[in-house]
Design a protein around this motif. Structure first.
Motif, short mmCIF file in Angstrom:
data_model
loop_
_atom_site.label_atom_id
_atom_site.label_comp_id
_atom_site.label_asym_id
_atom_site.label_seq_id
_atom_site.Cartn_x
_atom_site.Cartn_y
_atom_site.Cartn_z
N VAL A 68 -3.73 -0.90 1.34
CA VAL A 68 -4.30 0.35 0.84
C VAL A 68 -5.72 0.57 1.34
O VAL A 68 -6.43 1.46 0.86
N GLY A 69 -6.15 -0.23 2.31
CA GLY A 69 -7.44 -0.01 2.94
C GLY A 69 -8.62 -0.65 2.26
O GLY A 69 -9.75 -0.17 2.37
N LEU A 70 -8.37 -1.78 1.56
CA LEU A 70 -9.46 -2.49 0.88
C LEU A 70 -9.52 -3.94 1.37
O LEU A 70 -9.41 -4.89 0.59
N PRO A 71 -9.69 -4.15 2.68
CA PRO A 71 -9.70 -5.53 3.20
C PRO A 71 -10.88 -6.35 2.70
O PRO A 71 -10.79 -7.58 2.62
N ASP A 72 -12.00 -5.69 2.36
CA ASP A 72 -13.15 -6.44 1.86
C ASP A 72 -12.83 -7.09 0.52
O ASP A 72 -13.18 -8.25 0.26
N ARG A 73 -12.11 -6.36 -0.33
CA ARG A 73 -11.73 -6.91 -1.63
C ARG A 73 -10.65 -7.99 -1.45
O ARG A 73 -10.63 -8.99 -2.17
N ALA A 74 -9.75 -7.77 -0.48
CA ALA A 74 -8.74 -8.78 -0.21
C ALA A 74 -9.39 -10.07 0.30
O ALA A 74 -9.02 -11.18 -0.11
N SER A 75 -10.39 -9.92 1.16
CA SER A 75 -11.10 -11.09 1.69
C SER A 75 -11.84 -11.83 0.58
O SER A 75 -11.83 -13.06 0.53
N ALA A 76 -12.46 -11.06 -0.31
CA ALA A 76 -13.17 -11.68 -1.43
C ALA A 76 -12.21 -12.43 -2.35
O ALA A 76 -12.51 -13.52 -2.86
N LEU A 77 -11.02 -11.85 -2.55
CA LEU A 77 -10.03 -12.50 -3.40
C LEU A 77 -9.50 -13.76 -2.74
O LEU A 77 -9.27 -14.79 -3.40
N LEU A 78 -9.33 -13.72 -1.42
CA LEU A 78 -8.89 -14.89 -0.68
C LEU A 78 -9.87 -16.05 -0.86
O LEU A 78 -9.47 -17.21 -0.97
N ALA A 79 -11.15 -15.72 -0.91
CA ALA A 79 -12.18 -16.75 -1.04
C ALA A 79 -12.12 -17.48 -2.39
O ALA A 79 -12.69 -18.56 -2.53
N THR A 80 -11.42 -16.90 -3.37
CA THR A 80 -11.32 -17.55 -4.68
C THR A 80 -10.19 -18.57 -4.75
O THR A 80 -10.09 -19.30 -5.74
N ILE A 81 -9.33 -18.59 -3.72
CA ILE A 81 -8.20 -19.53 -3.73
C ILE A 81 -8.70 -20.91 -3.30
O ILE A 81 -9.24 -21.06 -2.19
N PRO A 82 -8.54 -21.93 -4.12
CA PRO A 82 -9.08 -23.25 -3.80
C PRO A 82 -8.53 -23.84 -2.50
O PRO A 82 -9.27 -24.42 -1.71
N SER A 83 -7.24 -23.73 -2.29
CA SER A 83 -6.63 -24.29 -1.08
C SER A 83 -5.73 -23.23 -0.43
O SER A 83 -4.50 -23.27 -0.57
N PRO A 84 -6.33 -22.28 0.26
CA PRO A 84 -5.53 -21.21 0.86
C PRO A 84 -4.64 -21.74 1.97
O PRO A 84 -4.93 -22.76 2.60
N THR A 85 -3.53 -21.05 2.19
CA THR A 85 -2.62 -21.39 3.28
C THR A 85 -2.70 -20.31 4.36
O THR A 85 -3.33 -19.27 4.17
#
Length: 370
Positions: A68-85
């Protein structure tokens, strides 16, 4: 259930791909609802909608934000994942390829998450973004040093080969194809062949497209898919062979090709071709066949159909097309799609019984009402 969404305001029913070559992402929430919240600037409400979803469906939530055009918020949310894949990272990156202005963000988002694992899909997403931004040459270094650290994959080669074709540099594409097969021992798949076939559909003859399909099917054992057949139909239409394209479409509609089902691109091609030939009733019938499958041509083609029906004295049929769309997709029929109401001569009230007396008294030749 897969969500019906708008793709850059042009297509009524499609689903954002999470990554190049990856299966389409299914969203547990309606993307159309998130888009309305974005347009209204209600970012806090978006967070509230996604918050309960994130723990159980983090990939879908990340992909939805990017879609929906909010990659900055998606990136910020990704940063909260302790062990991202890699799947989490690709969920943020993949949808950005659907919009040229967002594709340029892929390298910077990758740089912002240096510890997130990369895989072959990540490499292909990055390659595609670089191709969109600067052309295929800018992605060639990834064949030597993929960001994932793995050997260059079929998907990575295909992304760059496809870009060379789109740049009308077929000799460069063929050179890379030979390197992929001969030097790296990679066997092309249907997607790789489709890059070749799609190029020939816009720059070659129908016979050349058929020959590539023959090679794909008979010499490599690969099965043509809907993208293959869409390319064949586009080649036929480009050379004025509309009836032949219609025959191919009918074979797909009847299920004569195993596991090949018409998609939005199929209906866009066929409806547009029939409109171009002034065959309005047939174009209308094919439109309704797509509507039954919840597959709709792009906005420009539907607009052309509605305007053509109206100009041909089929005002009732033109209005019925628009009414069918807003009844079938009440939540998605907004934005530029609402302009169709004005084109058809309909009020924006949602009423469908305001036809002019005596106008187009012949019933529409289809039973595929919405």
């Amino acid at each position: 259930m897969a969500a019906a969404i708008f793709s850059t305001g042009r297509r009524l029913l499609s689903t954002a791909a999470a990554a190049v070559g990856e299966a389409k992402t299914e969203y547990p929430i309606p993307i159309a609802h998130l888009r309305r919240l974005v347009r209204a600037g209600r970012l806090a409400d978006i967070d509230a909608v996604l918050a309960p979803l994130f723990p159980s469906h983090p990939v879908a939530a990340l992909s939805a934000l990017s879609a929906v055009g909010l990659p900055d918020r998606a990136s910020a949310l990704l940063a909260t994942i302790p062990s991202p894949t890699a799947a989490h990272l690709n969920a943020v990156l993949g949808p950005l390829l659907l919009r040229r202005r967002l594709a340029g963000l892929v390298p910077s988002i990758l740089a912002a998450h240096p510890s997130a694992p990369r895989d072959a899909i990540t490499d292909s997403i990055l390659a595609k973004s670089l191709c969109i931004i600067s052309g295929a040459d800018s992605a060639l270094h990834l064949l030597r040093e993929p960001s994932s650290g793995a050997a260059p994959s079929l998907q990575l080669f295909t992304a760059i080969i496809d870009s060379f074709y789109k740049q009308r540099l077929p000799h460069r594409a063929e050179e890379l194809w030979r390197s992929m097969v001969d030097d790296h021992g990679i066997t092309p798949d249907a997607a790789a062949y489709n890059a070749r076939i799609t190029y020939k559909s816009t720059n070659g003859t129908v016979e050349e497209v058929r020959e590539l399909i023959h090679i794909m099917r008979e010499e490599t054992g690969l099965r043509p898919d809907v993208i293959t057949y869409n390319a064949l139909m586009r080649a036929m239409v480009r050379h004025g062979r509309v009836d032949e394209a219609l025959e191919v479409y009918r074979s797909l509609e009847k299920g004569e090709e195993v596991e090949v089902v018409p998609d939005c691109g199929t209906y866009t091609c066929v409806v547009s071709a029939l409109c171009g030939a002034g065959r309005w009733s047939e174009a209308e019938d094919v439109f309704y066949e797509g509507l039954k499958r919840r597959k709709v041509s792009d906005l420009g083609t539907v607009r052309r159909l509605v305007r053509g029906l109206k100009d041909a004295g089929k005002g009732r049929a033109a209005r019925r097309v628009v009414v069918g769309l807003r009844k079938k997709f009440p939540d998605q029929f907004d934005g530029p799609w609402r302009e169709l109401e004005e084109v058809a001569g309909l009020p924006a009230s949602g009423k469908e019984d305001d036809y002019e007396d005596g106008d187009d008294e012949q019933p529409v030749a289809t039973t595929a009402a919405a």
